[in-house]
Design an enzyme around this catalytic site. Sequence first.
Site, PDB file in Angstrom:
ATOM      1  N   HIS A  11       0.830  -1.212   0.000  1.00  0.00           N
ATOM      2  CA  HIS A  11       0.000   0.000   0.000  1.00  0.00           C
ATOM      3  C   HIS A  11       0.868   1.267   0.000  1.00  0.00           C
ATOM      4  O   HIS A  11       2.026   1.246   0.417  1.00  0.00           O
ATOM      5  CB  HIS A  11      -0.887   0.005   1.257  1.00  0.00           C
ATOM      6  CG  HIS A  11      -0.070  -0.015   2.522  1.00  0.00           C
ATOM      7  ND1 HIS A  11       0.475   1.123   3.064  1.00  0.00           N
ATOM      8  CD2 HIS A  11       0.332  -1.043   3.303  1.00  0.00           C
ATOM      9  CE1 HIS A  11       1.165   0.801   4.151  1.00  0.00           C
ATOM     10  NE2 HIS A  11       1.106  -0.517   4.316  1.00  0.00           N
ATOM     11  N   LYS A  15      -0.872   7.156   7.203  1.00  0.00           N
ATOM     12  CA  LYS A  15      -0.650   8.263   8.156  1.00  0.00           C
ATOM     13  C   LYS A  15       0.282   7.849   9.282  1.00  0.00           C
ATOM     14  O   LYS A  15       0.993   8.672   9.843  1.00  0.00           O
ATOM     15  CB  LYS A  15      -1.996   8.739   8.704  1.00  0.00           C
ATOM     16  CG  LYS A  15      -2.800   9.449   7.620  1.00  0.00           C
ATOM     17  CD  LYS A  15      -4.069  10.074   8.127  1.00  0.00           C
ATOM     18  CE  LYS A  15      -4.679  10.911   7.006  1.00  0.00           C
ATOM     19  NZ  LYS A  15      -6.032  11.351   7.279  1.00  0.00           N
ATOM     20  N   ARG A  62      -5.800   0.876   4.316  1.00  0.00           N
ATOM     21  CA  ARG A  62      -4.702   1.442   3.528  1.00  0.00           C
ATOM     22  C   ARG A  62      -4.428   0.631   2.255  1.00  0.00           C
ATOM     23  O   ARG A  62      -4.051   1.196   1.226  1.00  0.00           O
ATOM     24  CB  ARG A  62      -3.434   1.610   4.389  1.00  0.00           C
ATOM     25  CG  ARG A  62      -2.916   0.364   5.093  1.00  0.00           C
ATOM     26  CD  ARG A  62      -1.931   0.796   6.166  1.00  0.00           C
ATOM     27  NE  ARG A  62      -1.199  -0.277   6.848  1.00  0.00           N
ATOM     28  CZ  ARG A  62      -1.638  -0.944   7.905  1.00  0.00           C
ATOM     29  NH1 ARG A  62      -2.860  -0.709   8.376  1.00  0.00           N
ATOM     30  NH2 ARG A  62      -0.873  -1.855   8.491  1.00  0.00           N
ATOM     31  N   GLU A  89      -1.298  -6.993   7.302  1.00  0.00           N
ATOM     32  CA  GLU A  89       0.059  -6.804   7.854  1.00  0.00           C
ATOM     33  C   GLU A  89       0.282  -7.782   9.000  1.00  0.00           C
ATOM     34  O   GLU A  89      -0.697  -8.250   9.626  1.00  0.00           O
ATOM     35  CB  GLU A  89       0.193  -5.351   8.332  1.00  0.00           C
ATOM     36  CG  GLU A  89       1.556  -4.947   8.893  1.00  0.00           C
ATOM     37  CD  GLU A  89       2.717  -5.262   7.964  1.00  0.00           C
ATOM     38  OE1 GLU A  89       3.022  -6.463   7.758  1.00  0.00           O
ATOM     39  OE2 GLU A  89       3.336  -4.320   7.461  1.00  0.00           O
ATOM     40  N   LYS A 100       8.533   4.092  16.435  1.00  0.00           N
ATOM     41  CA  LYS A 100       9.675   3.194  16.234  1.00  0.00           C
ATOM     42  C   LYS A 100      10.980   3.781  16.803  1.00  0.00           C
ATOM     43  O   LYS A 100      11.763   3.067  17.430  1.00  0.00           O
ATOM     44  CB  LYS A 100       9.810   2.846  14.750  1.00  0.00           C
ATOM     45  CG  LYS A 100       8.620   2.007  14.263  1.00  0.00           C
ATOM     46  CD  LYS A 100       8.627   1.647  12.789  1.00  0.00           C
ATOM     47  CE  LYS A 100       7.300   0.936  12.472  1.00  0.00           C
ATOM     48  NZ  LYS A 100       7.087   0.564  11.101  1.00  0.00           N
ATOM     49  N   HIS A 184       0.931  -5.682   2.355  1.00  0.00           N
ATOM     50  CA  HIS A 184       1.710  -4.931   3.355  1.00  0.00           C
ATOM     51  C   HIS A 184       3.188  -5.346   3.336  1.00  0.00           C
ATOM     52  O   HIS A 184       3.523  -6.440   2.858  1.00  0.00           O
ATOM     53  CB  HIS A 184       1.104  -5.195   4.728  1.00  0.00           C
ATOM     54  CG  HIS A 184      -0.320  -4.761   4.774  1.00  0.00           C
ATOM     55  ND1 HIS A 184      -0.721  -3.544   5.271  1.00  0.00           N
ATOM     56  CD2 HIS A 184      -1.450  -5.371   4.320  1.00  0.00           C
ATOM     57  CE1 HIS A 184      -2.036  -3.424   5.136  1.00  0.00           C
ATOM     58  NE2 HIS A 184      -2.494  -4.523   4.568  1.00  0.00           N
TER      59      HIS A 184
HETATM   60  O1  LIG Z   1       3.031  -2.261  10.466  1.00  0.00           O
HETATM   61  C1  LIG Z   1       3.942  -1.430  10.307  1.00  0.00           C
HETATM   62  O2  LIG Z   1       4.381  -0.721  11.232  1.00  0.00           O
HETATM   63  C2  LIG Z   1       4.565  -1.238   8.946  1.00  0.00           C
HETATM   64  O3  LIG Z   1       3.608  -1.397   7.979  1.00  0.00           O
HETATM   65  C3  LIG Z   1       5.700  -2.178   8.678  1.00  0.00           C
HETATM   66  O4  LIG Z   1       6.606  -1.977   9.655  1.00  0.00           O
HETATM   67  P1  LIG Z   1       8.111  -2.541   9.692  1.00  0.00           P
HETATM   68  O5  LIG Z   1       8.899  -1.785   8.662  1.00  0.00           O
HETATM   69  O6  LIG Z   1       8.539  -2.261  11.082  1.00  0.00           O
HETATM   70  O7  LIG Z   1       8.046  -4.004   9.402  1.00  0.00           O
END
Ligand SMILES: O=C(O)[C@H](O)COP(=O)(O)O
Length: 230
Positions: A11, A15, A62, A89, A100, A184
């Site tokens: 996708h 946001k 998304r 996902e 993160k 995803h």
């Molecule tokens: O779900 C999430 O946070 C992202 O779509 C993918 O995250 P990642 O890059 O930490 O796997």
Amino acid sequence: MSVKKVILIRHGQSKWNLLNKFTGWNDVELSDLGKKEAVKAANLLKMNKINFNYSFSSMLTRSIHTLWIILKTLNKTWVTVDKDWKLNERHYGALQGLNKDEMVKKYGEEKVHKWRRSYKISPPKIKNFNSLFSGYDERYENIGLNNFPKGESLELTEKRVVEFWKEKLLPHMKLQKKIIIVAHGNSLRALIKYLGNIDDVLISRLDIPTGSPIVYEFNKNYLPIRYYFL
Ligand SMILES: O=C(O)[C@H](O)COP(=O)(O)O
């Protein structure tokens, strides 16, 4: 040799991608950039003459909206959209909604990298019934509360993605459908790992950018040959 093609697309930017938050099964809309990425992906498919007449998406907004924008841009809103939670996902467990970078500051680079990219390690699981639990959402009623994911490793994600591949995708490919899948980062990494029999370490190095079409080629026996980004 008649080569068959399946298009895979992560996708467009969401946001929460923009805010750098763990998202998983949280149902977040596309950002403005994400909508533009979807239009760009459609135009890339057109320029490269990559056609499709059947589509799959996850159950998350998304992905669905990315697919709708692609269909609208290509004047193909007649194409069936088949939605399956097995393309969702990876469930990011108790990390969902957290930033993160802040998690790196709190737990260190190595641990967060393991949560994000290792094959076997699952993120910390959510407790039943807290606000991160989407098990009561009607779109998931066929999963069953006992089987509902509360935090998945890539390995667990791969298990359900492979079920989707065998039960849904292959039969449609055998009906000569030309297929696009919008899903995803991690559900597509899991699929690419399975199709290419990629080892656990190598797959940790694959990052799939948002809104970039991947073409996966198959031979006449539906066996994977190679993939490339457009
Ligand atoms: O779900 C999430 O946070 C992202 O779509 C993918 O995250 P990642 O890059 O930490 O796997």
